[in-house]
Motif scaffolding. Structure first.
Motif, mmCIF file in Angstrom:
data_model
loop_
_atom_site.group_PDB
_atom_site.id
_atom_site.type_symbol
_atom_site.label_atom_id
_atom_site.label_comp_id
_atom_site.label_asym_id
_atom_site.label_seq_id
_atom_site.Cartn_x
_atom_site.Cartn_y
_atom_site.Cartn_z
ATOM 1 N N ASP A 88 0.859 -1.183 0.000
ATOM 2 C CA ASP A 88 0.000 0.000 0.000
ATOM 3 C C ASP A 88 0.900 1.239 0.000
ATOM 4 O OD1 ASP A 88 -2.094 1.779 0.198
ATOM 5 O OD2 ASP A 88 -2.517 1.370 2.307
ATOM 6 N N GLU A 93 -7.004 5.385 0.820
ATOM 7 C CA GLU A 93 -8.243 5.124 1.560
ATOM 8 C C GLU A 93 -9.403 5.807 0.855
ATOM 9 O OE1 GLU A 93 -10.173 5.668 6.064
ATOM 10 O OE2 GLU A 93 -8.082 6.238 5.655
ATOM 11 N N THR A 95 -13.715 4.371 0.758
ATOM 12 C CA THR A 95 -14.682 3.919 1.766
ATOM 13 C C THR A 95 -14.038 2.949 2.751
ATOM 14 O OG1 THR A 95 -15.411 2.154 0.270
ATOM 15 C CG2 THR A 95 -16.637 4.233 0.208
ATOM 16 N N LYS A 96 -12.850 2.472 2.379
ATOM 17 C CA LYS A 96 -12.126 1.526 3.218
ATOM 18 C C LYS A 96 -10.633 1.684 2.932
ATOM 19 C CE LYS A 96 -13.765 -2.685 3.429
ATOM 20 N NZ LYS A 96 -14.057 -4.106 3.070
ATOM 21 N N TYR A 98 -7.081 0.713 1.780
ATOM 22 C CA TYR A 98 -6.674 -0.248 0.745
ATOM 23 C C TYR A 98 -6.092 -1.519 1.363
ATOM 24 C CZ TYR A 98 -4.187 -2.106 -3.373
ATOM 25 O OH TYR A 98 -3.721 -2.905 -4.391
ATOM 26 N N ASP A 100 -6.846 -2.843 4.142
ATOM 27 C CA ASP A 100 -7.952 -3.640 4.683
ATOM 28 C C ASP A 100 -8.735 -4.307 3.555
ATOM 29 O OD1 ASP A 100 -7.271 -2.915 7.256
ATOM 30 O OD2 ASP A 100 -8.650 -1.207 7.309
ATOM 31 N N ARG A 101 -8.898 -3.587 2.439
ATOM 32 C CA ARG A 101 -9.600 -4.155 1.283
ATOM 33 C C ARG A 101 -8.830 -5.363 0.749
ATOM 34 N NH1 ARG A 101 -13.456 -1.763 -1.613
ATOM 35 N NH2 ARG A 101 -12.902 0.315 -0.827
ATOM 36 N N ASP A 104 -9.298 -8.307 3.206
ATOM 37 C CA ASP A 104 -10.633 -8.903 3.109
ATOM 38 C C ASP A 104 -10.798 -9.693 1.813
ATOM 39 O OD1 ASP A 104 -11.187 -7.705 5.507
ATOM 40 O OD2 ASP A 104 -12.365 -6.060 4.655
ATOM 41 N N THR A 105 -10.259 -9.167 0.712
ATOM 42 C CA THR A 105 -10.396 -9.833 -0.578
ATOM 43 C C THR A 105 -9.597 -11.121 -0.621
ATOM 44 O OG1 THR A 105 -10.662 -7.670 -1.644
ATOM 45 C CG2 THR A 105 -10.218 -9.541 -3.077
ATOM 46 N N ILE A 137 -10.917 -7.732 -6.707
ATOM 47 C CA ILE A 137 -11.024 -6.289 -6.964
ATOM 48 C C ILE A 137 -11.219 -6.018 -8.464
ATOM 49 C CG2 ILE A 137 -10.098 -3.993 -6.401
ATOM 50 C CD1 ILE A 137 -8.332 -5.187 -4.335
#
Length: 286
Positions: A88, A93, A95-96, A98, A100-101, A104-105, A137
């Motif tokens: 990163d 950032e 809505t979230k 990056y 963390d995205r 999660d993905t 993504i």
């Protein structure tokens, strides 16, 4: 009258007497619906028909796992560069965050990024394959995608093995900004080295292939192939129309339209893809 009503309610006349409490839901993933004809498809039927609707011929969207099983002999292959993950660098950032995205993905898809690379045999012919995954993504092109393609090309050059790129992408990954856009030049330069080494490059465009991916490595193949009905383009129709101030022809971003206007060499049904690729490889290598 009461007995008739109860028979209707229990549907005993049709042999259906299972109570609501005893009904069981079908497990997730067993049934799917064709996005085109809307008819139900059983998972076993999808696999046997190589993820093509046997009613209307619509090509379902699939990922690297499925493409590898379709193409490689006995689904045997060696995956390379599997542990590469995006950083990163911009601390992006929206809505979230990056990071963390990404986390999660990765947990949701079981993938480390939007591409996997592997080598194996296709009808006995050695082949290096890099395949994109839209589930990560939107198959967006970030630094890891570019790096894996570059390393795959290096492998092809070092081992004199033809290279197949399977594109399925929404374009550049905005969370990496310029780092993402740099991959267009990076991969294109690597493909120039592949051409100098006289190693064949086949590009397979699937639904959808858009944005910077289309504008770089996806359209640079010695042979450019697409699946039937695939959406292929750079920008969206509305953006193009507002830019050129002209109405656009119907279906101008379909594989069929692009082949008609010389941007693609072949459109190949997925059920015939392995046979066609093997034929191309034998012709180009020998």
């Amino acid at each position: 009258m009461k007995d008739i009503a109860m028979a209707w309610f229990k549907r005993e006349s049709k042999g259906i007497t299972t109570s609501t409490e005893d009904k069981k839901e079908a497990p997730d993933g067993v049934w799917n619906k064709c996005p085109n004809c809307k008819r139900p498809l059983h998972y076993t039927e999808q696999v046997e028909n190589q993820y093509v609707c046997h009613y209307c011929g619509f090509h379902l969207r699939i990922g690297s796992k499925e493409y590898f099983s379709v193409l490689f002999d006995n689904n045997e292959f060696t995956e390379l560069f599997a542990n590469l993950r995006s950083g990163d660098p911009l601390e992006f950032e929206d809505t979230k965050k990056y990071k963390d995205r990404l986390k999660d993905t990765i947990a949701k898809t079981g993938l480390n990024d939007a591409i996997r690379a592997a080598h194996g045999l296709v009808d006995g012919q050695p082949l290096m394959v890099a395949c994109m995954d839209f589930s990560f993504i939107g198959g967006s092109m970030g630094s890891v995608v570019g790096e894996k393609i570059a390393r795959s090309i290096d492998y092809s050059i070092a081992n004199k093995v033809p290279f197949l790129m399977i594109s399925k992408s929404g374009g550049a990954r905005m969370m990496e900004a310029a780092f993402s856009l740099m991959q267009m030049a990076k991969t294109s330069a690597k493909l120039a080295l592949l051409a100098q080494a006289k190693v064949p490059y086949i590009s397979l465009l699937t639904d959808p292939t858009t944005g910077g991916v289309t504008a770089s490595y996806a359209m640079l193949g010695d042979i450019n192939i697409a699946e039937p009905g695939a959406l292929i383009g750079f920008a969206g129709p509305r953006v193009i129309k507002e830019t050129i101030k002209k109405d656009l022809p119907k279906g101008f971003q379909t594989a069929e339209f692009l082949q008609e206007h010389g941007f693609l060499d072949f459109i190949v049904d997925r059920r015939e893809m392995k046979e066609k690729l093997a034929s191309f490889l034998k012709m180009m290598v020998h």
